[in-house]
Scaffold this active site. Structure first.
Site, PDB file in Angstrom:
ATOM      1  N   HIS A   1       0.876  -0.823   0.216  1.00 41.39           N
ATOM      2  CA  HIS A   1       0.145  -0.035  -0.177  1.00 41.39           C
ATOM      3  C   HIS A   1       0.716   1.284  -0.101  1.00 41.39           C
ATOM      4  O   HIS A   1       0.405   1.351  -0.639  1.00 41.39           O
ATOM      5  CB  HIS A   1      -1.130  -0.124   0.623  1.00 41.39           C
TER       6      HIS A   1
ATOM      7  N   ASP B   1      -5.936   1.638  -1.848  1.00 37.01           N
ATOM      8  CA  ASP B   1      -6.791   1.538  -1.063  1.00 37.01           C
ATOM      9  C   ASP B   1      -7.715   0.267  -1.085  1.00 37.01           C
ATOM     10  O   ASP B   1      -7.333   0.027  -0.148  1.00 37.01           O
ATOM     11  CB  ASP B   1      -8.285   2.384  -0.748  1.00 37.01           C
TER      12      ASP B   1
END
Length: 145
Positions: free
Chosen positions: A75, A119
Site C-alpha cells: 500500500h 486502498d
C-alpha cells in the site's frame, strides 16, 4: 466594549491559535478506514492496523514481519507510485461502494481511480491476511532494520 466581551474575544483568539497548531488529518485516511471495515466485515477495528509491524502506520522501513505487514508495504509503495504520477494520495477523495462485502471503486480515471485502487487492494489484502497480536506495537528500531 465591556471587559467581559474582551475576555470572551481573548478566549476565542487563544483557542483559534491553539487549533492552528494541530496538524490536519489526511481526509483520505478516513475513507480508507471505511474500505477496511467493508473488506473485513467489521471484524477488526481500523486502529489495529495503525501500529502493526514495520509498515502499517506512519512510515516504514526494513523487511515486513508477515503477510499483513507486506500488505501495508505494498500500500505504501502504491501511494509512492501514485505520487510520482502527480497524485496526492492522502488528500484524494474518491467514489466507492461496498458490494458483496468488498470495496469497489466507482471513480473511473485519474488520481481518484489510482488512489481508490491502492486502498481497495490493501483493504482486501488486510481482510485475507492473518493478524498476529505479537506484531502490534513492536519495537521498530530493533525489528525493522
Amino acid at each position: 466594549m465591556y471587559p467581559a466581551h474582551l475576555l470572551v474575544l481573548l478566549a476565542v483568539c487563544v483557542s483559534l491559535l491553539g487549533a492552528a497548531s494541530i496538524p490536519p488529518q489526511p481526509l483520505n485516511l478516513v475513507q480508507f478506514s471505511y474500505l477496511i471495515q467493508c473488506a473485513n466485515h467489521g471484524s477488526r477495528a481500523t486502529w489495529h492496523y495503525t501500529d502493526y509491524g514495520c509498515y502499517c502506520g506512519k512510515g516504514g522501513s526494513g523487511t515486513p514481519v508477515d503477510e499483513l505487514d507486506r500488505c501495508c508495504k505494498t500500500h505504501d509503495d502504491c501511494y509512492t507510485e501514485a505520487g510520482k504520477k502527480g497524485c496526492y494520495p492522502k488528500l484524494t477523495l474518491y467514489s466507492w461502494k461496498c458490494t458483496g462485502k468488498a470495496p469497489t471503486c466507482n471513480s473511473k480515471t485519474g488520481c481518484k481511480r489510482t488512489v481508490c485502487d491502492c486502498d481497495a487492494t490493501a483493504a482486501k489484502c488486510f481482510a485475507k491476511a492473518p493478524y498476529n497480536n505479537k506484531n502490534y506495537n513492536i519495537d521498530t528500531k530493533k525489528r525493522c532494520q
